[in-house]
Design an enzyme around this catalytic site. Sequence first.
Site, PDB file in Angstrom:
ATOM      1  N   GLU A   1       0.844  -1.189   0.000  1.00  0.00           N
ATOM      2  CA  GLU A   1       0.000   0.000   0.000  1.00  0.00           C
ATOM      3  C   GLU A   1       0.880   1.240   0.000  1.00  0.00           C
ATOM      4  O   GLU A   1       2.004   1.205   0.499  1.00  0.00           O
ATOM      5  CB  GLU A   1      -0.866   0.012   1.272  1.00  0.00           C
TER       6      GLU A   1
ATOM      7  N   ASP B   1      -3.613   5.104   6.620  1.00  0.00           N
ATOM      8  CA  ASP B   1      -4.053   6.307   7.320  1.00  0.00           C
ATOM      9  C   ASP B   1      -4.988   5.864   8.453  1.00  0.00           C
ATOM     10  O   ASP B   1      -4.538   5.460   9.506  1.00  0.00           O
ATOM     11  CB  ASP B   1      -4.731   7.202   6.273  1.00  0.00           C
ATOM     12  N   THR B   2      -6.308   5.845   8.234  1.00  0.00           N
ATOM     13  CA  THR B   2      -7.220   5.357   9.279  1.00  0.00           C
ATOM     14  C   THR B   2      -7.145   3.836   9.397  1.00  0.00           C
ATOM     15  O   THR B   2      -7.511   3.267  10.420  1.00  0.00           O
ATOM     16  CB  THR B   2      -8.680   5.730   8.958  1.00  0.00           C
TER      17      THR B   2
ATOM     18  N   THR C   1      -9.198   1.035   4.721  1.00  0.00           N
ATOM     19  CA  THR C   1      -8.979   0.356   3.436  1.00  0.00           C
ATOM     20  C   THR C   1      -8.280  -0.986   3.632  1.00  0.00           C
ATOM     21  O   THR C   1      -8.679  -2.000   3.077  1.00  0.00           O
ATOM     22  CB  THR C   1      -8.133   1.255   2.502  1.00  0.00           C
TER      23      THR C   1
ATOM     24  N   ASP D   1      -1.570  10.940  -4.466  1.00  0.00           N
ATOM     25  CA  ASP D   1      -2.144  12.049  -5.218  1.00  0.00           C
ATOM     26  C   ASP D   1      -2.945  13.013  -4.356  1.00  0.00           C
ATOM     27  O   ASP D   1      -3.416  12.681  -3.277  1.00  0.00           O
ATOM     28  CB  ASP D   1      -3.090  11.519  -6.287  1.00  0.00           C
TER      29      ASP D   1
END
Length: 185
Positions: A108, A112-113, A116, A168
Amino acid sequence: MQLKFDEQVIQLHDKSFEVFIREEEISKELVSLAERINADFAGKEITFVAILNGAFMFASDLIKMITVPCEISFVKVSSYNGTSSKGRVDELIGLNIDIKDKHVIILEDIVDTGITIDKIMTLMGSEDPASIHVCSCLFKPSAFKGKNKPEYFGFAIPDSFVVGYGLDYNEKGRNLREIYQLKED
Ligand code: IMP
Ligand code: MG
């Protein structure tokens, strides 16, 4: 044509970003990540599954330094409205290899959290791999509230927005060879 790299501050859409992690630091960190993976998986075979779009650059740089036998597949996670009353359903698109009994490492760009990665672990876990590990280039520990902390990661970073090296801001910035951080003004 003269290519202009190494801009300190760049503009993407309406926001400015400043250099945060340099190309040389990324390369150095990837060497130690690859060394750890090569040691941990000695005598085994690895099936890498890279998550598009963000992980394309990280995956391509890392896999060049993997010395144990390996294969790689690129997938996308999509969420669609199922036909049942269940609401949104997640699916993995493009997993064209059988991961049953394989040692899988998910690649990956950033955790973050952790939402996903949790979805991906659930979807892939149902295919009966021998093991699944997560390897991300970046990890934001203070934003993380998931169940699957990456076992391998390049850099732990503060909870700020970053772009470059595959990541991005509204699809811009993926091509940058360094990692940039949102500039607060
Ligand atoms: P999570 O589900 O919150 O862990 O978010 C994971 C996904 O959100 C990553 O795969 C990225 O695509 C995106 N993301 C999270 N943080 C950033 C960031 O700082 N910059 C760019 N994309 C990000
Ligand atoms: Mg992503």
